[in-house]
Design a protein around this motif. Sequence first.
Motif, mmCIF file in Angstrom:
data_model
loop_
_atom_site.group_PDB
_atom_site.id
_atom_site.type_symbol
_atom_site.label_atom_id
_atom_site.label_comp_id
_atom_site.label_asym_id
_atom_site.label_seq_id
_atom_site.Cartn_x
_atom_site.Cartn_y
_atom_site.Cartn_z
ATOM 1 N N ALA A 236 49.442 29.086 -20.033
ATOM 2 C CA ALA A 236 50.063 28.439 -21.187
ATOM 3 C C ALA A 236 49.730 26.953 -21.223
ATOM 4 C CB ALA A 236 51.569 28.642 -21.152
ATOM 5 N N GLU A 237 49.473 26.461 -22.418
ATOM 6 C CA GLU A 237 49.096 25.057 -22.586
ATOM 7 C C GLU A 237 50.217 24.217 -23.180
ATOM 8 O OE1 GLU A 237 45.590 25.142 -24.945
ATOM 9 O OE2 GLU A 237 44.360 26.119 -23.400
ATOM 10 N N THR A 238 51.270 24.879 -23.672
ATOM 11 C CA THR A 238 52.373 24.148 -24.291
ATOM 12 C C THR A 238 53.705 24.725 -23.802
ATOM 13 O OG1 THR A 238 52.584 25.632 -26.190
ATOM 14 C CG2 THR A 238 50.992 23.815 -26.387
ATOM 15 N N ASP A 239 54.768 23.956 -24.009
ATOM 16 C CA ASP A 239 56.100 24.441 -23.641
ATOM 17 C C ASP A 239 56.476 25.676 -24.462
ATOM 18 O OD1 ASP A 239 56.402 22.433 -21.798
ATOM 19 O OD2 ASP A 239 57.551 21.114 -23.136
ATOM 20 N N ALA A 240 56.062 25.700 -25.732
ATOM 21 C CA ALA A 240 56.375 26.848 -26.579
ATOM 22 C C ALA A 240 55.732 28.118 -26.038
ATOM 23 C CB ALA A 240 55.906 26.591 -28.008
ATOM 24 N N GLU A 241 54.477 28.016 -25.586
ATOM 25 C CA GLU A 241 53.798 29.181 -25.029
ATOM 26 C C GLU A 241 54.475 29.643 -23.739
ATOM 27 O OE1 GLU A 241 49.697 28.238 -24.568
ATOM 28 O OE2 GLU A 241 49.255 28.391 -26.712
ATOM 29 N N ARG A 242 54.866 28.690 -22.900
ATOM 30 C CA ARG A 242 55.554 29.061 -21.656
ATOM 31 C C ARG A 242 56.906 29.699 -21.950
ATOM 32 N NH1 ARG A 242 52.524 24.669 -19.708
ATOM 33 N NH2 ARG A 242 53.890 23.150 -20.710
ATOM 34 N N GLU A 243 57.584 29.197 -22.973
ATOM 35 C CA GLU A 243 58.883 29.753 -23.332
ATOM 36 C C GLU A 243 58.741 31.204 -23.787
ATOM 37 O OE1 GLU A 243 62.619 29.010 -26.404
ATOM 38 O OE2 GLU A 243 60.865 27.700 -26.454
ATOM 39 N N MET A 244 57.732 31.468 -24.614
ATOM 40 C CA MET A 244 57.569 32.829 -25.113
ATOM 41 C C MET A 244 57.138 33.781 -24.007
ATOM 42 S SD MET A 244 58.755 32.929 -28.010
ATOM 43 C CE MET A 244 58.429 34.687 -28.068
ATOM 44 N N ALA A 245 56.293 33.330 -23.099
ATOM 45 C CA ALA A 245 55.914 34.177 -21.967
ATOM 46 C C ALA A 245 57.139 34.477 -21.109
ATOM 47 C CB ALA A 245 54.826 33.494 -21.141
ATOM 48 N N THR A 246 58.002 33.494 -20.950
ATOM 49 C CA THR A 246 59.228 33.688 -20.168
ATOM 50 C C THR A 246 60.161 34.683 -20.839
ATOM 51 O OG1 THR A 246 59.089 31.448 -19.271
ATOM 52 C CG2 THR A 246 61.238 32.534 -19.181
ATOM 53 N N ILE A 247 60.321 34.554 -22.144
ATOM 54 C CA ILE A 247 61.180 35.486 -22.876
ATOM 55 C C ILE A 247 60.666 36.912 -22.726
ATOM 56 C CG2 ILE A 247 61.900 36.196 -25.202
ATOM 57 C CD1 ILE A 247 61.941 33.189 -25.915
ATOM 58 N N ALA A 248 59.358 37.088 -22.821
ATOM 59 C CA ALA A 248 58.776 38.416 -22.662
ATOM 60 C C ALA A 248 58.987 38.933 -21.244
ATOM 61 C CB ALA A 248 57.290 38.373 -22.998
ATOM 62 N N LEU A 249 58.772 38.083 -20.255
ATOM 63 C CA LEU A 249 58.971 38.485 -18.856
ATOM 64 C C LEU A 249 60.418 38.883 -18.590
ATOM 65 C CD1 LEU A 249 56.774 35.835 -17.028
ATOM 66 C CD2 LEU A 249 56.601 38.317 -16.714
ATOM 67 N N ASN A 250 61.349 38.213 -19.238
ATOM 68 C CA ASN A 250 62.761 38.495 -19.005
ATOM 69 C C ASN A 250 63.193 39.865 -19.519
ATOM 70 O OD1 ASN A 250 63.229 36.092 -17.688
ATOM 71 N ND2 ASN A 250 63.979 35.024 -19.503
ATOM 72 N N GLN A 251 62.354 40.505 -20.310
ATOM 73 C CA GLN A 251 62.674 41.859 -20.765
ATOM 74 C C GLN A 251 62.380 42.908 -19.693
ATOM 75 O OE1 GLN A 251 61.937 42.729 -25.156
ATOM 76 N NE2 GLN A 251 60.248 41.384 -24.605
ATOM 77 N N LEU A 252 61.589 42.525 -18.708
ATOM 78 C CA LEU A 252 61.220 43.451 -17.639
ATOM 79 C C LEU A 252 62.351 43.553 -16.611
ATOM 80 C CD1 LEU A 252 57.562 42.225 -17.155
ATOM 81 C CD2 LEU A 252 58.233 44.475 -18.002
ATOM 82 N N PRO A 253 62.472 44.714 -15.952
ATOM 83 C CA PRO A 253 63.485 44.831 -14.898
ATOM 84 C C PRO A 253 63.195 43.860 -13.781
ATOM 85 C CG PRO A 253 61.972 46.700 -14.859
ATOM 86 C CD PRO A 253 61.685 45.945 -16.127
ATOM 87 N N SER A 254 64.262 43.304 -13.215
ATOM 88 C CA SER A 254 64.069 42.345 -12.139
ATOM 89 C C SER A 254 63.479 43.024 -10.921
ATOM 90 C CB SER A 254 65.417 41.707 -11.757
ATOM 91 O OG SER A 254 66.330 42.716 -11.367
ATOM 92 N N VAL A 255 62.674 42.273 -10.197
ATOM 93 C CA VAL A 255 62.027 42.804 -9.011
ATOM 94 C C VAL A 255 62.938 42.589 -7.809
ATOM 95 C CG1 VAL A 255 60.036 42.634 -7.480
ATOM 96 C CG2 VAL A 255 59.751 42.331 -9.948
ATOM 97 N N THR A 256 63.262 43.679 -7.122
ATOM 98 C CA THR A 256 64.113 43.600 -5.953
ATOM 99 C C THR A 256 63.272 43.550 -4.691
ATOM 100 O OG1 THR A 256 65.830 44.889 -7.070
ATOM 101 C CG2 THR A 256 65.990 44.712 -4.667
ATOM 102 N N GLU A 257 63.493 42.537 -3.890
ATOM 103 C CA GLU A 257 62.724 42.403 -2.653
ATOM 104 C C GLU A 257 63.133 43.493 -1.677
ATOM 105 O OE1 GLU A 257 60.328 40.377 -2.007
ATOM 106 O OE2 GLU A 257 60.459 39.286 -3.914
ATOM 107 N N PRO A 258 62.173 44.153 -1.025
ATOM 108 C CA PRO A 258 62.516 45.188 -0.058
ATOM 109 C C PRO A 258 63.268 44.599 1.141
ATOM 110 C CG PRO A 258 60.185 44.625 0.081
ATOM 111 C CD PRO A 258 60.722 43.930 -1.132
ATOM 112 N N GLU A 259 64.233 45.373 1.638
ATOM 113 C CA GLU A 259 65.029 44.896 2.779
ATOM 114 C C GLU A 259 64.218 45.028 4.067
ATOM 115 O OE1 GLU A 259 68.683 46.997 2.788
ATOM 116 O OE2 GLU A 259 69.367 46.200 0.845
#
Length: 259
Positions: A236-259
């Motif tokens: 991403a080259e701008t804050d707007a692009e980073r924001e949209m990539a973040t919003i899209a990523l936040n739709q994915l299930p969170s990654v749980t670290e293996p114990e």
Amino acid sequence: MDPVSPGKRTGSGSFLCVGCSLVFGSFALKRAQHRLAVRLEHAQTRYTWANADEFIEMIRTVADEETFNDKGPSLLEAEQPLIDDVVPRLIELLESKNERTVERALTTLQWIQQHAPEKIASHSSQVVTGIGPLLSSEHERIVAMSMYTLSSFGTASRGMLPELQTLMNDDDAWLAPDAAIAIARIDPHERQVVALRLVELIEMKHPNWYQAAFHLPQVADSDVARSVLEDAYADAETDAEREMATIALNQLPSVTEPE
């Protein structure tokens, strides 16, 4: 000023990110859907239509969208004979030269399909056929609204897949990502093809890649979507692009670290 969907072009040709997605970039239709949902929840629809002529006249002549959005949803409470009279007239309005009239006809058809599908089921084929020519409209908002409405009819819209595929595969088409999502909703068997195309649009930085990024998690394997969207964030080259990539990523299930 009305909000603008992610990545939507503003008058200056720049991009405006508001941190949310409006399906298919169709703010008018989504706003109408929201207002309809509120009215249905609180039982605020209160208009009774004497006949189809009266309802169609309202669509053609009412001056402001607030009044249309206030009166229009009451059609859902009408008996089947009135619906059967109104729907063919709405299909006729899709041929109007008046952009506002066409948008209102599309919105009304979508209202019925979403909230009273049994009342429009017998008309599905005619509705889809009537909407089809709008995919080549010179007005992008009408094209976007048409794709959204077609997708709501699901498999009944399969006959429109060739036109949607042409739009999806056009690198120069602003609505290419929207067409891809419409295809996935009409025919779930096409989800993998759609996912691959959305990845292409993101990686080539298509002018409307925000839309592709937002919808990628809905059709792609989570690991694939995460990798693509993390790369998009890194590039991403701008804050707007980073924001949209973040919003899209936040739709994915969170990654749980293996114990």
